[in-house]
Design an enzyme around this catalytic site. Structure first.
Site, PDB file in Angstrom:
ATOM      1  N   THR A 145      -4.359  -3.977  -2.010  1.00 40.75           N
ATOM      2  CA  THR A 145      -4.911  -5.109  -2.767  1.00 40.75           C
ATOM      3  C   THR A 145      -4.027  -6.336  -2.643  1.00 40.75           C
ATOM      4  O   THR A 145      -4.509  -7.461  -2.674  1.00 40.75           O
ATOM      5  CB  THR A 145      -5.055  -4.695  -4.252  1.00 40.75           C
ATOM      6  OG1 THR A 145      -6.010  -3.643  -4.308  1.00 40.75           O
ATOM      7  CG2 THR A 145      -5.519  -5.835  -5.121  1.00 40.75           C
ATOM      8  N   ASP A 195      -2.631   2.296  -5.231  1.00 37.74           N
ATOM      9  CA  ASP A 195      -3.165   3.627  -5.532  1.00 37.74           C
ATOM     10  C   ASP A 195      -2.218   4.763  -5.131  1.00 37.74           C
ATOM     11  O   ASP A 195      -2.091   5.751  -5.860  1.00 37.74           O
ATOM     12  CB  ASP A 195      -4.512   3.835  -4.826  1.00 37.74           C
ATOM     13  CG  ASP A 195      -5.634   3.070  -5.510  1.00 37.74           C
ATOM     14  OD1 ASP A 195      -5.466   2.690  -6.684  1.00 37.74           O
ATOM     15  OD2 ASP A 195      -6.677   2.846  -4.867  1.00 37.74           O
TER      16      ASP A 195
HETATM   17  N1  ASP Z   1      -7.251   0.584  -3.568  1.00 39.78           N
HETATM   18  C1  ASP Z   1      -6.160  -0.350  -3.485  1.00 39.78           C
HETATM   19  C2  ASP Z   1      -5.076   0.271  -2.624  1.00 39.78           C
HETATM   20  O1  ASP Z   1      -4.417   1.157  -3.095  1.00 39.78           O
HETATM   21  C3  ASP Z   1      -5.650  -0.635  -4.846  1.00 39.78           C
HETATM   22  C4  ASP Z   1      -4.485  -1.567  -4.906  1.00 39.78           C
HETATM   23  O2  ASP Z   1      -3.803  -1.847  -3.933  1.00 39.78           O
HETATM   24  O3  ASP Z   1      -4.201  -2.037  -6.036  1.00 39.78           O
HETATM   25  O4  ASP Z   1      -4.894  -0.122  -1.505  1.00 39.78           O
END
Ligand code: ASP
Length: 330
Positions: free
Chosen positions: A29, A110
């Site tokens: 993210t 994550d």
């Molecule tokens: N789904 C994303 C990831 O882990 C969530 C994030 O980065 O906050 O890449």
């Protein structure tokens, strides 16, 4: 590959004074781009490259002479052991260079705790290795990524961070790789180090460590598994009505040759203090009798003491996978 600060605008003496830090991008993210209004939640992770992330953190070039490289571009829910292997090798090679102060990895939130713990298992304590993440994409209103990246570089460039094992810097806190876990799906302050608490803080006042952890014991280091595939270790949970059907299905598929690689280990997320439903336990005992290694954790957090002291189940899974790979190599 990007170099910062831009050498054109600086005298060699300016950059020579700065600690040298490698920044590896892996997606997440923190590199995400909103797909609707920036104040709303929809976004695509891993859309920007590491050069763009560094460029969006004003003043970062005053902290360190940065070399930025894109190692992977993925949503960390899709993290793979191949990326872990590449990360560990790249960091190990970089840390051998005498003029290097430390490394930063930008990562999805994550599974950042898994990557941090994997690196903790395979890299000797020494020059800082610091992971960071963000809860909002780069194009969001009040994106948290630039600040987190800035703070992570502060920590990686700090002599005080050396020898403390792999660190994660998010939302102004410095967490240790063994303790950190993602504890909230959306909050900016999404990470916790449980009862033990963070190791320190990073922010506009600089870096401050408030808790000492013993330097990770070299005897605990495990080799980076040389060959694919890594041993298969699956995670199962104990809960009301857990009768071991999942474990039976895994054992049966493995013995029919349908699992490649075959089942080598199981990690059980037990209840409370690591207890397991009696029906599931019976099937786990049968699995052990066939040579499958079984390790126990708890679904409510790390159990104190023992072989996997304080580790949650996803980290126990990594440890067991590395242990099995090391056994296989011997
Ligand atoms: N789904 C994303 C990831 O882990 C969530 C994030 O980065 O906050 O890449």
């Amino acid at each position: 590959m990007y170099f910062y600060p831009d050498m054109k605008n600086l005298q060699p003496s300016d950059t020579a004074r700065l600690p040298k830090v490698l920044v590896l991008g892996t997606g997440g993210t923190i590199a995400g781009v909103s797909t609707d209004h920036p104040a709303q939640g929809a976004y695509r992770a891993a859309a920007l490259d590491i050069g763009q992330l560094v460029a969006a953190a004003p003043g970062i070039e005053r902290l360190a002479a940065l070399q930025a490289e894109q190692l992977a571009s993925l949503d960390s829910k899709d993290m793979r052991v191949q990326v872990w292997g590449a990360l560990a090798s790249r960091i190990a090679a970089w840390r051998e260079q005498p003029d290097v102060a430390g490394c930063v990895i930008t990562h999805g939130s994550d599974t950042v705790e898994e990557t941090a713990y994997f690196l903790q298992c395979v890299l000797p304590a020494g020059k800082p290795v610091v992971l960071t993440a963000a809860m909002r994409p780069a194009t969001a209103l009040s994106a948290d990524g630039p600040r987190n990246l800035y703070d992570a570089v502060q920590v990686a460039a700090s002599a005080d961070a050396a020898g403390r094992g792999v660190l994660c810097v998010v939302h102004g806190r410095v967490h240790g790789a063994c303790d950190i876990t993602k504890a909230h799906p959306t909050a900016l302050d999404a990470f916790s180090s449980g009862e033990r608490g963070p190791l320190g803080f990073a922010g506009s006042q600089g870096v401050l460590f408030t808790r000492n952890v013993p330097a990770p014991n070299v005897a605990c280091l495990l080799p980076i598994p040389p060959a694919q595939p890594w041993p298969r270790v699956e995670l199962v949970s104990s809960h009301a009505g857990a009768d071991g059907a999942m474990v039976r299905a895994l054992l049966a598929a493995s013995s029919r040759g349908e699992l490649v690689p075959p089942l080598a280990g199981l990690v059980v997320q037990g209840t409370g203090g690591g207890t397991v439903h009696e029906d599931l336990q019976q099937v786990l005992n049968e699995a052990e009798a066939t040579g499958v290694r079984v390790a126990y954790g708890s679904r409510v957090g790390g159990l104190q003491g023992g072989l996997y002291d304080g580790l949650n189940a996803v980290k126990i899974r990594i440890r067991l996978m590395l242990e099995l790979a090391a056994d296989r190599a011997n």
